[in-house]
Write a protein that holds these residues in place. Sequence first.
Motif, PDB file in Angstrom:
ATOM      1  N   LEU A 177       0.792  -1.236   0.000  1.00  0.00           N
ATOM      2  CA  LEU A 177       0.000   0.000   0.000  1.00  0.00           C
ATOM      3  C   LEU A 177       0.829   1.293   0.000  1.00  0.00           C
ATOM      4  O   LEU A 177       0.386   2.295  -0.567  1.00  0.00           O
ATOM      5  N   PRO A 178       2.021   1.338   0.619  1.00  0.00           N
ATOM      6  CA  PRO A 178       2.806   2.583   0.546  1.00  0.00           C
ATOM      7  C   PRO A 178       3.165   3.024  -0.863  1.00  0.00           C
ATOM      8  O   PRO A 178       3.607   4.155  -1.055  1.00  0.00           O
ATOM      9  N   ALA A 179       2.975   2.166  -1.852  1.00  0.00           N
ATOM     10  CA  ALA A 179       3.231   2.574  -3.237  1.00  0.00           C
ATOM     11  C   ALA A 179       2.261   3.657  -3.696  1.00  0.00           C
ATOM     12  O   ALA A 179       2.530   4.347  -4.692  1.00  0.00           O
ATOM     13  N   CYS A 180       1.144   3.825  -2.993  1.00  0.00           N
ATOM     14  CA  CYS A 180       0.146   4.835  -3.379  1.00  0.00           C
ATOM     15  C   CYS A 180       0.758   6.225  -3.499  1.00  0.00           C
ATOM     16  O   CYS A 180       0.468   6.967  -4.450  1.00  0.00           O
ATOM     17  N   SER A 181       1.613   6.572  -2.558  1.00  0.00           N
ATOM     18  CA  SER A 181       2.207   7.910  -2.560  1.00  0.00           C
ATOM     19  C   SER A 181       3.113   8.106  -3.767  1.00  0.00           C
ATOM     20  O   SER A 181       3.081   9.158  -4.428  1.00  0.00           O
ATOM     21  N   HIS A 182       3.934   7.113  -4.096  1.00  0.00           N
ATOM     22  CA  HIS A 182       4.820   7.217  -5.260  1.00  0.00           C
ATOM     23  C   HIS A 182       4.023   7.313  -6.554  1.00  0.00           C
ATOM     24  O   HIS A 182       4.338   8.131  -7.430  1.00  0.00           O
ATOM     25  N   LEU A 183       3.009   6.482  -6.683  1.00  0.00           N
ATOM     26  CA  LEU A 183       2.232   6.472  -7.913  1.00  0.00           C
ATOM     27  C   LEU A 183       1.438   7.758  -8.089  1.00  0.00           C
ATOM     28  O   LEU A 183       1.285   8.259  -9.211  1.00  0.00           O
ATOM     29  N   ALA A 184       0.939   8.320  -6.976  1.00  0.00           N
ATOM     30  CA  ALA A 184       0.210   9.585  -7.056  1.00  0.00           C
ATOM     31  C   ALA A 184       1.133  10.712  -7.515  1.00  0.00           C
ATOM     32  O   ALA A 184       0.756  11.554  -8.348  1.00  0.00           O
ATOM     33  N   ALA A 185       2.355  10.750  -6.985  1.00  0.00           N
ATOM     34  CA  ALA A 185       3.311  11.783  -7.378  1.00  0.00           C
ATOM     35  C   ALA A 185       3.691  11.636  -8.847  1.00  0.00           C
ATOM     36  O   ALA A 185       3.754  12.628  -9.590  1.00  0.00           O
ATOM     37  N   PHE A 186       3.946  10.396  -9.290  1.00  0.00           N
ATOM     38  CA  PHE A 186       4.285  10.164 -10.699  1.00  0.00           C
ATOM     39  C   PHE A 186       3.156  10.628 -11.612  1.00  0.00           C
ATOM     40  O   PHE A 186       3.384  11.322 -12.610  1.00  0.00           O
ATOM     41  N   THR A 187       1.928  10.263 -11.270  1.00  0.00           N
ATOM     42  CA  THR A 187       0.777  10.612 -12.110  1.00  0.00           C
ATOM     43  C   THR A 187       0.585  12.122 -12.195  1.00  0.00           C
ATOM     44  O   THR A 187       0.357  12.675 -13.282  1.00  0.00           O
ATOM     45  N   ALA A 188       0.691  12.808 -11.043  1.00  0.00           N
ATOM     46  CA  ALA A 188       0.493  14.256 -11.025  1.00  0.00           C
ATOM     47  C   ALA A 188       1.537  14.979 -11.875  1.00  0.00           C
ATOM     48  O   ALA A 188       1.212  15.884 -12.655  1.00  0.00           O
ATOM     49  N   LEU A 189       2.799  14.593 -11.747  1.00  0.00           N
ATOM     50  CA  LEU A 189       3.857  15.249 -12.520  1.00  0.00           C
ATOM     51  C   LEU A 189       3.735  14.934 -14.005  1.00  0.00           C
ATOM     52  O   LEU A 189       3.963  15.808 -14.858  1.00  0.00           O
ATOM     53  N   TYR A 190       3.381  13.705 -14.321  1.00  0.00           N
ATOM     54  CA  TYR A 190       3.246  13.322 -15.724  1.00  0.00           C
ATOM     55  C   TYR A 190       2.124  14.110 -16.401  1.00  0.00           C
ATOM     56  O   TYR A 190       2.274  14.604 -17.530  1.00  0.00           O
ATOM     57  N   LEU A 191       0.997  14.243 -15.713  1.00  0.00           N
ATOM     58  CA  LEU A 191      -0.138  14.962 -16.288  1.00  0.00           C
ATOM     59  C   LEU A 191       0.126  16.460 -16.365  1.00  0.00           C
ATOM     60  O   LEU A 191      -0.349  17.141 -17.283  1.00  0.00           O
ATOM     61  N   ALA A 192       0.887  16.986 -15.397  1.00  0.00           N
ATOM     62  CA  ALA A 192       1.157  18.430 -15.377  1.00  0.00           C
ATOM     63  C   ALA A 192       2.150  18.831 -16.463  1.00  0.00           C
ATOM     64  O   ALA A 192       2.134  19.980 -16.939  1.00  0.00           O
ATOM     65  N   GLY A 193       3.024  17.920 -16.841  1.00  0.00           N
ATOM     66  CA  GLY A 193       4.005  18.233 -17.872  1.00  0.00           C
ATOM     67  C   GLY A 193       4.927  19.370 -17.476  1.00  0.00           C
ATOM     68  O   GLY A 193       5.474  19.389 -16.375  1.00  0.00           O
ATOM     69  N   LYS A 194       5.059  20.360 -18.354  1.00  0.00           N
ATOM     70  CA  LYS A 194       5.950  21.487 -18.091  1.00  0.00           C
ATOM     71  C   LYS A 194       5.400  22.431 -17.024  1.00  0.00           C
ATOM     72  O   LYS A 194       6.123  23.326 -16.567  1.00  0.00           O
ATOM     73  N   GLU A 195       4.143  22.272 -16.667  1.00  0.00           N
ATOM     74  CA  GLU A 195       3.543  23.131 -15.639  1.00  0.00           C
ATOM     75  C   GLU A 195       3.776  22.602 -14.228  1.00  0.00           C
ATOM     76  O   GLU A 195       3.278  23.165 -13.259  1.00  0.00           O
ATOM     77  N   ALA A 196       4.506  21.505 -14.083  1.00  0.00           N
ATOM     78  CA  ALA A 196       4.734  20.895 -12.769  1.00  0.00           C
ATOM     79  C   ALA A 196       5.545  21.827 -11.869  1.00  0.00           C
ATOM     80  O   ALA A 196       6.470  22.512 -12.321  1.00  0.00           O
ATOM     81  N   THR A 197       5.184  21.858 -10.593  1.00  0.00           N
ATOM     82  CA  THR A 197       5.905  22.624  -9.581  1.00  0.00           C
ATOM     83  C   THR A 197       6.199  21.720  -8.396  1.00  0.00           C
ATOM     84  O   THR A 197       5.578  20.659  -8.230  1.00  0.00           O
TER      85      THR A 197
END
Length: 470
Positions: A177-197
């Motif tokens: 279950l701790p993988a949830c945090s890693h996968l959420a961060a990966f998904t957010a940055l991937y979707l944000a693209g160049k707009e990631a902060t």
Amino acid sequence: MGRQGTTQRRGSGASGGLHASVFSGAVRVALGTGLVFGAGFLKEIQVAASFGLSAGLDLYLLVLAVVVLGSGLLSGAFQISFVPAWSEAAARGEERQSLLSAAVTMALTAGGAFWITVVAALPAVLPLLSSSMAQSGAGETRQLAFILGALLVISPVNGLAHGVLQSERRFFLSSLLPACSHLAAFTALYLAGKEATVSLLALAVVAGLALETAALATLLARRGLRLLPGRFSGARERRLLSHASRLAVASVFMSLTILVDRGMAAVLGEGSVAALSYGDRVPNLFRGLGSVALATAVLPFYSEQAAVQDWQGARRILNRFSLLALAAGVPITIISVVFSREIIQLLFMRGEFGASDAALVASVQAAYLFQVPFNLAAAVSMRLLAALGRTGTIARATATALALNVAGNLVLMQFFGVVGIAWSTSIVNLFIFVATQVLARRVLAEEHPAGPGSADAAAHMDEPPAGLGD
């Protein structure tokens, strides 16, 4: 004679089944933890693509390092002290929801206090550590500290829920279950693209941990349990808080060992701290998978045996899995030491990382690898001490280890430089192994001499395990 032989065969069969269950649990924990490491690596690749080596990422990583240190201390301390209390309540037929709710209250209170401290202190402290951090501004630091500080509150609560799952042998699910945090961060940055902060990254990490909490709460709800705070009262809750506090202190001493090593390496010249860091990557992987797997798997079994005063069963697990840890760790260490330079060259030798760097880091790695089998076996004996309530003993052992590490660094770095610091750490881990093994066996031999089913054990079945008063 026939009845005695039948009894012995049954006891042997039960012992064999128990050992198989512990081994199976360790394998499942290692598998789940390995998948979490993989998810974390995937996240790091995306982080590198989004931010490179930017100053904003430096600030994020510094704040995260402080927060993860605190959340790890709290989560580990509450989880390790909670599992024996949970097993004791089950053995005595006591209602356990009140224990869980009281523990959640303690975890939220401790985490909230840490959160406030981090938000208040980091904007003033980080600029003192790095001039580049002073350029970031207190506002950005405080914002990241506020967001990531939520981990300090969520992680200890999650640790309690994981303790319940592990007590029910749900090892793989708990470790995955701790993988949830890693996968959420990966998904957010991937979707944000160049707009990631970095603020988005921090929010995604917290959201992933909250998702893990929701999953844990759902799993507990299926068992008729609520992951909600409740009233803190009673001797068992005070005992739980006492043990959690001692384990947190022990974790602080262990964490200070790493900081002391890095600080003392800094005086040896440019690149020494980096050499320690690179040289500990592979040994830390072995320790992380092996020690976590063994420690997680044996604790619920130790806790149940302590609750019913099955000291012979606890002794058998201690003997069997200490030997298993050494038997597995020694070959891994030998092979890794023999090919230490090749491993370093494969992993790091490119760009500015040259042959002389590889030679130094390989020597550091070889010195660090010496501790692997002892670290694995020490995890088995330390969890027995925790299950017996000997948290004060663990804290004293780690405090002694810290003092020995400083002394060892001062001596060995004079002769071997940064490699001497790595050797000092490995020798200290050998000390922890010997000390915890001796102490665990002394507790079983002197304070709990009665075997399962004996008259003495039966006479004390209505009392809490003797070790829990330490």
